[in-house]
Design a protein around this motif. Structure first.
Motif, PDB file in Angstrom:
ATOM      1  N   ALA A 192      -1.433  22.134  19.837  1.00  0.00           N
ATOM      2  CA  ALA A 192      -2.194  21.257  18.932  1.00  0.00           C
ATOM      3  C   ALA A 192      -2.366  19.862  19.507  1.00  0.00           C
ATOM      4  CB  ALA A 192      -1.508  21.186  17.568  1.00  0.00           C
ATOM      5  N   GLY A 193      -1.515  19.471  20.440  1.00  0.00           N
ATOM      6  CA  GLY A 193      -1.662  18.205  21.135  1.00  0.00           C
ATOM      7  C   GLY A 193      -1.529  16.987  20.238  1.00  0.00           C
ATOM      8  N   LEU A 194      -2.235  15.928  20.627  1.00  0.00           N
ATOM      9  CA  LEU A 194      -2.156  14.648  19.928  1.00  0.00           C
ATOM     10  C   LEU A 194      -2.600  14.781  18.473  1.00  0.00           C
ATOM     11  CD1 LEU A 194      -1.694  11.600  19.986  1.00  0.00           C
ATOM     12  CD2 LEU A 194      -3.973  11.337  20.978  1.00  0.00           C
ATOM     13  N   LEU A 195      -3.652  15.551  18.226  1.00  0.00           N
ATOM     14  CA  LEU A 195      -4.151  15.742  16.866  1.00  0.00           C
ATOM     15  C   LEU A 195      -3.096  16.400  15.984  1.00  0.00           C
ATOM     16  CD1 LEU A 195      -6.544  15.571  14.902  1.00  0.00           C
ATOM     17  CD2 LEU A 195      -7.258  17.840  15.711  1.00  0.00           C
ATOM     18  N   GLY A 196      -2.382  17.353  16.512  1.00  0.00           N
ATOM     19  CA  GLY A 196      -1.341  18.029  15.746  1.00  0.00           C
ATOM     20  C   GLY A 196      -0.210  17.088  15.371  1.00  0.00           C
ATOM     21  N   VAL A 197       0.207  16.241  16.313  1.00  0.00           N
ATOM     22  CA  VAL A 197       1.282  15.283  16.047  1.00  0.00           C
ATOM     23  C   VAL A 197       0.886  14.330  14.916  1.00  0.00           C
ATOM     24  CG1 VAL A 197       2.588  13.349  17.022  1.00  0.00           C
ATOM     25  CG2 VAL A 197       2.230  15.419  18.373  1.00  0.00           C
ATOM     26  N   VAL A 198      -0.343  13.837  14.966  1.00  0.00           N
ATOM     27  CA  VAL A 198      -0.828  12.897  13.948  1.00  0.00           C
ATOM     28  C   VAL A 198      -0.939  13.580  12.587  1.00  0.00           C
ATOM     29  CG1 VAL A 198      -2.797  11.469  13.265  1.00  0.00           C
ATOM     30  CG2 VAL A 198      -2.001  11.448  15.637  1.00  0.00           C
ATOM     31  N   ALA A 199      -1.449  14.815  12.552  1.00  0.00           N
ATOM     32  CA  ALA A 199      -1.597  15.540  11.287  1.00  0.00           C
ATOM     33  C   ALA A 199      -0.238  15.817  10.645  1.00  0.00           C
ATOM     34  CB  ALA A 199      -2.352  16.842  11.524  1.00  0.00           C
ATOM     35  N   VAL A 200       0.740  16.202  11.443  1.00  0.00           N
ATOM     36  CA  VAL A 200       2.090  16.430  10.927  1.00  0.00           C
ATOM     37  C   VAL A 200       2.663  15.149  10.345  1.00  0.00           C
ATOM     38  CG1 VAL A 200       4.474  16.894  11.652  1.00  0.00           C
ATOM     39  CG2 VAL A 200       2.621  18.421  12.371  1.00  0.00           C
ATOM     40  N   HIS A 201       2.431  14.038  11.031  1.00  0.00           N
ATOM     41  CA  HIS A 201       2.921  12.737  10.573  1.00  0.00           C
ATOM     42  C   HIS A 201       2.403  12.422   9.165  1.00  0.00           C
ATOM     43  CE1 HIS A 201       4.459   8.667  11.123  1.00  0.00           C
ATOM     44  NE2 HIS A 201       3.292   8.171  10.745  1.00  0.00           N
ATOM     45  N   ALA A 202       1.116  12.631   8.942  1.00  0.00           N
ATOM     46  CA  ALA A 202       0.519  12.357   7.627  1.00  0.00           C
ATOM     47  C   ALA A 202       1.063  13.310   6.561  1.00  0.00           C
ATOM     48  CB  ALA A 202      -1.003  12.470   7.719  1.00  0.00           C
ATOM     49  N   LEU A 203       1.135  14.586   6.872  1.00  0.00           N
ATOM     50  CA  LEU A 203       1.600  15.579   5.908  1.00  0.00           C
ATOM     51  C   LEU A 203       3.022  15.292   5.444  1.00  0.00           C
ATOM     52  CD1 LEU A 203       1.440  18.319   4.413  1.00  0.00           C
ATOM     53  CD2 LEU A 203       2.197  19.399   6.556  1.00  0.00           C
ATOM     54  N   VAL A 204       3.912  14.995   6.375  1.00  0.00           N
ATOM     55  CA  VAL A 204       5.320  14.819   6.021  1.00  0.00           C
ATOM     56  C   VAL A 204       5.536  13.567   5.185  1.00  0.00           C
ATOM     57  CG1 VAL A 204       7.641  14.467   6.956  1.00  0.00           C
ATOM     58  CG2 VAL A 204       6.130  16.164   7.981  1.00  0.00           C
ATOM     59  N   TRP A 205       4.761  12.505   5.447  1.00  0.00           N
ATOM     60  CA  TRP A 205       4.920  11.309   4.619  1.00  0.00           C
ATOM     61  C   TRP A 205       4.495  11.569   3.181  1.00  0.00           C
ATOM     62  CZ3 TRP A 205       8.121   7.660   5.023  1.00  0.00           C
ATOM     63  CH2 TRP A 205       8.497   7.157   6.262  1.00  0.00           C
ATOM     64  N   TRP A 206       3.504  12.422   2.967  1.00  0.00           N
ATOM     65  CA  TRP A 206       3.109  12.750   1.600  1.00  0.00           C
ATOM     66  C   TRP A 206       4.157  13.624   0.913  1.00  0.00           C
ATOM     67  CZ3 TRP A 206       0.022  11.226  -2.147  1.00  0.00           C
ATOM     68  CH2 TRP A 206      -0.991  10.318  -1.827  1.00  0.00           C
ATOM     69  N   LEU A 207       4.785  14.527   1.647  1.00  0.00           N
ATOM     70  CA  LEU A 207       5.888  15.294   1.086  1.00  0.00           C
ATOM     71  C   LEU A 207       7.051  14.389   0.701  1.00  0.00           C
ATOM     72  CD1 LEU A 207       5.931  18.353   3.543  1.00  0.00           C
ATOM     73  CD2 LEU A 207       5.087  18.312   1.178  1.00  0.00           C
ATOM     74  N   HIS A 208       7.333  13.409   1.564  1.00  0.00           N
ATOM     75  CA  HIS A 208       8.387  12.425   1.298  1.00  0.00           C
ATOM     76  C   HIS A 208       8.068  11.656   0.017  1.00  0.00           C
ATOM     77  CE1 HIS A 208      11.136   9.097   3.184  1.00  0.00           C
ATOM     78  NE2 HIS A 208      11.310   9.192   1.882  1.00  0.00           N
ATOM     79  N   ALA A 209       6.820  11.227  -0.145  1.00  0.00           N
ATOM     80  CA  ALA A 209       6.424  10.470  -1.332  1.00  0.00           C
ATOM     81  C   ALA A 209       6.603  11.304  -2.599  1.00  0.00           C
ATOM     82  CB  ALA A 209       4.978  10.009  -1.198  1.00  0.00           C
ATOM     83  N   TRP A 210       6.151  12.558  -2.555  1.00  0.00           N
ATOM     84  CA  TRP A 210       6.275  13.421  -3.733  1.00  0.00           C
ATOM     85  C   TRP A 210       7.739  13.565  -4.135  1.00  0.00           C
ATOM     86  CZ3 TRP A 210       8.828  17.846  -5.057  1.00  0.00           C
ATOM     87  CH2 TRP A 210       8.407  18.474  -6.238  1.00  0.00           C
ATOM     88  N   ARG A 211       8.583  13.857  -3.176  1.00  0.00           N
ATOM     89  CA  ARG A 211      10.004  14.025  -3.473  1.00  0.00           C
ATOM     90  C   ARG A 211      10.619  12.716  -3.968  1.00  0.00           C
ATOM     91  NH1 ARG A 211      14.051  17.392  -5.058  1.00  0.00           N
ATOM     92  NH2 ARG A 211      16.064  16.565  -4.343  1.00  0.00           N
ATOM     93  N   GLY A 212      10.209  11.594  -3.389  1.00  0.00           N
ATOM     94  CA  GLY A 212      10.738  10.298  -3.791  1.00  0.00           C
ATOM     95  C   GLY A 212      10.462   9.994  -5.252  1.00  0.00           C
ATOM     96  N   PHE A 213       9.240  10.247  -5.709  1.00  0.00           N
ATOM     97  CA  PHE A 213       8.906   9.987  -7.109  1.00  0.00           C
ATOM     98  C   PHE A 213       9.633  10.949  -8.042  1.00  0.00           C
ATOM     99  CE2 PHE A 213       5.523   7.329  -5.503  1.00  0.00           C
ATOM    100  CZ  PHE A 213       5.419   6.360  -6.490  1.00  0.00           C
ATOM    101  N   TYR A 214       9.813  12.173  -7.608  1.00  0.00           N
ATOM    102  CA  TYR A 214      10.538  13.141  -8.419  1.00  0.00           C
ATOM    103  C   TYR A 214      11.980  12.681  -8.651  1.00  0.00           C
ATOM    104  CZ  TYR A 214      12.925  17.503  -9.646  1.00  0.00           C
ATOM    105  OH  TYR A 214      13.703  18.447 -10.264  1.00  0.00           O
ATOM    106  N   VAL A 215      12.638  12.237  -7.576  1.00  0.00           N
ATOM    107  CA  VAL A 215      14.028  11.782  -7.682  1.00  0.00           C
ATOM    108  C   VAL A 215      14.101  10.455  -8.427  1.00  0.00           C
ATOM    109  CG1 VAL A 215      16.059  11.055  -6.366  1.00  0.00           C
ATOM    110  CG2 VAL A 215      14.732  13.037  -5.621  1.00  0.00           C
ATOM    111  N   MET A 216      13.144   9.562  -8.202  1.00  0.00           N
ATOM    112  CA  MET A 216      13.148   8.267  -8.883  1.00  0.00           C
ATOM    113  C   MET A 216      13.099   8.451 -10.396  1.00  0.00           C
ATOM    114  SD  MET A 216      10.584   5.011  -8.367  1.00  0.00           S
ATOM    115  CE  MET A 216       9.283   5.682  -9.405  1.00  0.00           C
TER     116      MET A 216
END
Length: 506
Positions: A192-216
């Motif tokens: 996936a190269g550079l595009l794959g790294v960037v896409a994973v970066h965006a996806l994981v931050w949104w998962l982090h946000a969802w979990r953060g609000f749930y715990v908050m």
């Protein structure tokens, strides 16, 4: 973001008992606990990130890594606007008004959402306007998605820190940075190269946000009331403006060097080497960033009480900055030229050559991270803003000239000059506010660090010893002068040992 995270309604004010306790040791216990969790989170993040950088840099090579570092720095330049200085506001206001925590968080959330949307729009528009390569624009579009997710995740981390429940910051960092590393490496090996790294970066931050609000929501005992009326959240927005301005300029000191270097240099390999060196510097200053974050709620209460504990904290950190920066500079100069090519590959030889000089920037960086929160707690916001702004001006003015003539070393010199200007101004302002003793906290340890560097280089030039013995001479000189000039006092060493033994175990 899931709708379960919050809903628009009114809630009664919640009295948070941990913030209402009159325990005389509360400040030290809270700082120790908050710092331990936040430092653990930083350690997990930075160790994982360091390993991830090695894999990505070796896999992509310096030219593609330069593009990755550029788009990352670009979107991170808008990050302070997306979070709108709310970390400082939440820490200070919750630290002072614990009984109103839920209302403060709800008002801050309204400001956060508006700021997040605004930052995303600016990031996309500037990316489209100032970049003529479609692939760069596409990558920055994905990074804008990462920006919004990261800002929301950061908001929840700020809440956990402000209410001194930062164990959740540690848990989430451990979980989601591990996921990003695993998915990112898998994307690289799957082609996936550079595009794959960037896409994973965006996806994981949104998962982090969802979990953060749930715990908050669970931590705060129910949904947070999103404030929809302007007059309710306006005070929080106005209070956050000084924090916003200071964070914008401070963040530019960290992100703009890569952007400016890429603009000033036509050599993409040099840009990749510069980016790696700067990334290693930022990894090296994880501790002061964490310490300042953990300490702000405590310093706010100390400033309100006027008990002088904030001044003691600053004194210790500033003196430590000179010792750590000197050690980093000498060790980096000694091992960088062979260690960096060994770890990252021979394409990054130039990064190893400049690592030592760059690690001396730990000194001003620790000051830049640590002093502004204390000034915020004393409501001396303007000084922190002006100091950071002056550093950005120096960075912009000097980068094009120095990079054009000195290339990689010019970029290092421009960054060091900018950080030094900001740190010097912050030291001066803090001295005027009687937060620090300039002689004891800065001049003495600065002289010890300078003498140690002189001993290191002189032993090689005049005596002809090799680098490892020269390093031992330099470090011995630093230790001897630190004790002889009483940079570290015997009673402070005893108090530190006693504090660690008694408090960190509780």
């Amino acid at each position: 973001m899931p709708s379960a995270c919050f809903r628009i309604q009114q809630f009664p004010r919640l009295e948070l008992s941990p913030l209402a306790t009159d325990d005389p040791h509360k400040g030290r216990k809270s700082l120790a606990r908050n710092f331990a969790h936040l430092f653990g989170a930083r350690l997990v993040t930075h160790v994982g990130r360091g390993l991830y950088i090695v894999v990505v840099a070796r896999f992509l090579g310096p030219e593609l890594y330069a593009i990755l570092a550029f788009v990352h720095a670009w979107y991170m330049a808008f990050f302070p606007l997306a979070v709108f200085g709310l970390m400082g506001t939440l820490a200070r206001e919750v630290g002072r008004r614990g009984s109103e925590s839920k209302a403060i968080i709800g008002q801050s959330l309204s400001v956060s959402i508006i700021a997040n949307i605004s930052a995303a729009l600016l990031c996309v528009l500037t990316a489209w306007t100032f970049n003529d390569k479609p692939e760069i624009v596409a990558l920055l579009g994905i990074m804008t998605i990462a920006l919004t997710g990261r800002a929301l995740a950061s908001f929840t981390d700020h809440v956990f820190t402000a209410v001194e429940q930062s164990q959740y910051v540690l848990k989430h960092e451990a979980i989601f940075r591990s996921i990003e590393i695993a998915l990112g490496i898998a994307a690289l090996f799957l082609g996936a190269g550079l595009l794959g790294v960037v896409a994973v970066h965006a996806l994981v931050w949104w998962l982090h946000a969802w979990r953060g609000f749930y715990v908050m929501r669970k931590v705060m005992g129910g949904s947070i009331a999103l404030s929809t009326k302007y007059h309710e959240w306006q005070p929080i927005a106005l209070m956050a403006v000084p924090f916003l301005l200071a964070s914008v300029f401070t963040n530019l000191l960290l992100q703009a060097p890569i952007i400016l270097f890429k603009s000033a240099s036509a050599d993409t390999i040099a840009t990749g080497n510069f980016a790696i060196a700067v990334q290693l510097l930022l990894l090296a200053v994880a501790l002061p960033q964490t310490l300042s974050s953990a300490a702000l709620p405590i310093m706010s209460r100390a400033a309100a009480r006027g008990d002088g504990k904030d001044a003691l904290f600053l004194s210790v950190v500033i003196r430590t900055a000179f010792m750590v920066g000197c050690t980093g500079g000498l060790v980096g100069t000694t091992v960088g030229p062979w260690l960096i090519p060994l770890v990252f590959g021979p394409s990054y030889t130039d990064a190893g050559l400049v690592l030592g000089p760059l690690l001396w920037c730990i000194i001003p960086l620790m000051i830049v991270f640590t002093l502004p929160p204390a000034l915020y707690a004393r409501e001396a916001n303007k000084g922190a803003v002006l100091a950071s702004a002056a550093g950005v001006i120096v960075l912009v003015v000097t980068t094009s000239t120095l990079v054009g003539s000195l290339e990689l070393r010019g970029g290092i010199l421009a960054l060091a000059s900018a950080l030094s200007v900001t740190a010097t101004l912050l030291l001066y302002i803090s001295t005027q506010k009687r937060l620090i003793s300039l002689t004891h906290d800065a001049l003495k340890p600065g002289a010890a660090a300078a003498a140690s560097a002189a001993a290191y280089y002189a032993s090689q030039e005049t005596v002809g010893v090799s680098q490892i013995p020269a390093l031992l001479i330099g470090m011995t000189t630093l230790a001897a002068l630190t004790v002889a000039t009483k940079v570290v006092r015997p009673n402070e060493l005893s108090a530190a040992r006693r504090f660690i033994r008694q408090r960190f175990g509780q």
